[in-house]
Scaffold this motif. Structure first.
Motif, PDB file in Angstrom:
ATOM      1  N   LYS A  86      45.399  43.250  35.546  1.00 54.65           N
ATOM      2  CA  LYS A  86      44.173  42.454  35.548  1.00 54.65           C
ATOM      3  C   LYS A  86      44.165  41.702  36.875  1.00 54.65           C
ATOM      4  CE  LYS A  86      41.426  39.203  33.000  1.00 54.65           C
ATOM      5  NZ  LYS A  86      41.277  38.464  31.757  1.00 54.65           N
ATOM      6  N   SER A 131      48.965  41.036  27.449  1.00 55.59           N
ATOM      7  CA  SER A 131      47.759  40.224  27.543  1.00 55.59           C
ATOM      8  C   SER A 131      47.870  39.017  26.618  1.00 55.59           C
ATOM      9  CB  SER A 131      46.527  41.061  27.202  1.00 55.59           C
ATOM     10  OG  SER A 131      46.645  41.589  25.903  1.00 55.59           O
ATOM     11  N   ASN A 182      52.240  45.582  25.738  1.00 57.63           N
ATOM     12  CA  ASN A 182      51.023  44.832  26.050  1.00 57.63           C
ATOM     13  C   ASN A 182      51.410  43.398  26.371  1.00 57.63           C
ATOM     14  OD1 ASN A 182      48.810  46.723  25.593  1.00 57.63           O
ATOM     15  ND2 ASN A 182      49.615  46.780  23.509  1.00 57.63           N
ATOM     16  N   GLU A 197      48.996  43.816  32.640  1.00 52.36           N
ATOM     17  CA  GLU A 197      48.436  43.642  31.294  1.00 52.36           C
ATOM     18  C   GLU A 197      49.063  44.616  30.300  1.00 52.36           C
ATOM     19  OE1 GLU A 197      45.143  42.037  29.977  1.00 52.36           O
ATOM     20  OE2 GLU A 197      46.055  40.561  31.315  1.00 52.36           O
ATOM     21  N   ARG A 198      49.413  45.806  30.793  1.00 50.59           N
ATOM     22  CA  ARG A 198      49.916  46.863  29.908  1.00 50.59           C
ATOM     23  C   ARG A 198      50.843  47.776  30.708  1.00 50.59           C
ATOM     24  NH1 ARG A 198      47.822  49.508  25.138  1.00 50.59           N
ATOM     25  NH2 ARG A 198      48.216  51.738  25.174  1.00 50.59           N
TER      26      ARG A 198
END
Length: 134
Positions: free
Chosen positions: A47, A78, A76, A62-63
């Motif tokens: 991101k 986030s 993940n 983010e991933r």
């Protein structure tokens, strides 16, 4: 019961080393894995905010997906917390998904890398690099 010198435990400890700060952990993990594993094994989604763009930074991870054989490990990051998923995948089709805690995700990753290292020189070098911290 495993011994403290078990390569899986040593690798899991090395992979878990910076997990307290998720942003640092993600940066270290993605860099180490991308350099160490075969091309195409690691996929990273970031991101990137306006400040990142202006400063020329890659952005926040983010991933993270690591694919080794029929196993795909998804992390993940986030929302400021880590959630893991272990998937069994055959020819691009996900047959099963299992949500896991960060510690279990790290252990699954360590097992996958160690298994791959048995037959792949590059993965073996990655395993040594992660365990010895070089």
């Amino acid at each position: 019961m495993t011994s403290p010198n078990d390569p899986i435990d040593l690798l899991a400890a090395a992979l878990r080393q910076d997990a307290a700060d998720l942003e640092v952990y993600a940066r270290v993990l993605t860099g180490t894995l991308a350099d160490a594993l075969p091309p195409g094994s690691v996929a990273v989604q970031r991101k990137r905010g306006m400040a990142d763009r202006l400063a020329g930074r890659e952005g926040r991870v983010e991933r993270l997906e690591v694919s080794l054989g029929e196993q795909r490990l998804v992390l993940n990051l986030s929302g400021g917390r880590a959630t893991g998923e272990v998937c069994k995948e055959v020819r691009g089709v996900v047959l099963s998904r299992r949500p896991v805690a960060l510690d279990e995700w790290v252990r699954e990753l360590a097992v996958a890398i160690a298994t791959r290292a048995e037959s792949d020189a590059r993965a073996r070098a990655a395993l040594e690099k992660l365990i010895l911290g070089q």
